[in-house]
Design an enzyme around this catalytic site. Structure first.
Site, short mmCIF file in Angstrom:
data_model
loop_
_atom_site.label_atom_id
_atom_site.label_comp_id
_atom_site.label_asym_id
_atom_site.label_seq_id
_atom_site.Cartn_x
_atom_site.Cartn_y
_atom_site.Cartn_z
N ASP A 70 51.83 -9.23 54.60
CA ASP A 70 51.78 -8.00 55.37
C ASP A 70 50.63 -8.17 56.34
OD1 ASP A 70 52.95 -5.53 56.04
OD2 ASP A 70 51.22 -4.50 55.18
N ARG A 182 47.46 -15.24 60.41
CA ARG A 182 48.54 -15.75 59.56
C ARG A 182 48.35 -17.24 59.26
NH1 ARG A 182 52.05 -13.97 62.29
NH2 ARG A 182 51.99 -11.93 61.33
P1 IMP Z 1 54.69 -6.45 59.08
O1 IMP Z 1 55.96 -7.16 59.40
O2 IMP Z 1 54.82 -5.24 58.25
O3 IMP Z 1 53.62 -7.40 58.59
O4 IMP Z 1 54.23 -5.84 60.46
C1 IMP Z 1 53.33 -6.48 61.21
C2 IMP Z 1 53.27 -5.86 62.57
O5 IMP Z 1 51.95 -6.10 63.04
C3 IMP Z 1 54.23 -6.57 63.53
O6 IMP Z 1 55.41 -5.87 63.70
C4 IMP Z 1 53.40 -6.62 64.79
O7 IMP Z 1 53.52 -5.40 65.48
C5 IMP Z 1 51.98 -6.73 64.28
N1 IMP Z 1 51.59 -8.14 64.10
C6 IMP Z 1 51.34 -8.82 62.94
N2 IMP Z 1 51.03 -10.10 63.19
C7 IMP Z 1 51.11 -10.25 64.52
C8 IMP Z 1 50.91 -11.37 65.37
O8 IMP Z 1 50.64 -12.52 64.98
N3 IMP Z 1 51.07 -11.12 66.69
C9 IMP Z 1 51.38 -9.91 67.18
N4 IMP Z 1 51.59 -8.85 66.44
C10 IMP Z 1 51.46 -9.01 65.10
#
Ligand code: IMP
Length: 197
Positions: A70, A182
């Site tokens: 996450d 990440r």
């Molecule tokens: P998750 O899929 O619940 O982890 O949501 C993470 C959200 O955070 C994504 O939809 C992006 O909006 C943002 N996010 C997380 N990692 C990145 C990245 O490496 N680049 C740009 N946005 C990110």
């Protein structure tokens, strides 16, 4: 070869993760290999809570080791928002463009020195019958005043990686992974997997 299920429906993330774990000597499975699985809602207040919730759900469903992440963006001027709400910052189902537009609006007139932010990523690994283990990666940067670059996803066009002075969207995937939240978390996860699998 040991199997590991990647608990993500986000194809862009799955590609980044698979590339980074390619030297981990694992058979990586995706959720496409388990069509009946429905991902639980990400309704925890922390990245750690959400990552554990997803990894536990996938491991329980598949009976296999599972890994979930996450992640999100914490902006200093916004007191850490959007945080766990990063994907749905501008509302449920909002697009990257809508989220980025809202971020620019909320930071309108805020000078560069006050536009500090960080990306955070927590990875949870769950082996059947064992408690979850987590690792974290953090990458600090600054929110740009206009979007720049075409690569990556999410907030990448607005996130300036200070060391290079360019946004994540202007970096290659390989260059981003070397310094990103990440990438850092995945390298830690790879070491952890070597120990526990
Ligand atoms: P998750 O899929 O619940 O982890 O949501 C993470 C959200 O955070 C994504 O939809 C992006 O909006 C943002 N996010 C997380 N990692 C990145 C990245 O490496 N680049 C740009 N946005 C990110």
């Amino acid at each position: 070869m040991k199997k590991l299920v990647l608990a993500t429906n986000n194809q862009a993330k799955a590609i980044e993760i698979m590339a980074l774990l390619s030297n981990c000597k694992l058979q990586l499975l995706s959720l496409q290999d388990f069509p009946g699985f429905k991902m639980p809602e990400e309704d925890c207040t922390t990245f750690t809570g959400n990552a554990i919730k997803k990894a536990v759900a996938v491991s329980n469903f598949t009976g296999l080791p599972a890994m979930a992440d996450d992640s999100g963006l914490e902006v200093d001027f916004l007191g850490g928002r959007p945080g766990v709400h990063s994907a749905r910052y501008a509302g449920i189902g909002s697009s990257d463009g809508e989220n980025n537009a809202l971020l620019l609006k909320e930071l309108d007139g805020v000078p560069p020195a006050k536009r500090g932010a960080c990306f955070k990523c927590v990875i949870a690994i769950v082996l059947p019958g064992s408690a979850a283990k987590t690792v974290e990666g953090i990458c600090r940067g600054r929110i740009a005043e206009v979007a720049q670059g075409k690569g990556g996803f999410g907030y990448d066009p607005l996130f300036i990686y200070e060391e290079e002075g360019i946004t994540f969207a202007q970096m290659t995937g390989t260059a981003k992974s070397k310094v990103s939240h990440r990438g850092i978390a995945l390298r830690k996860a790879c070491n952890l997997l070597k120990e526990i699998l």
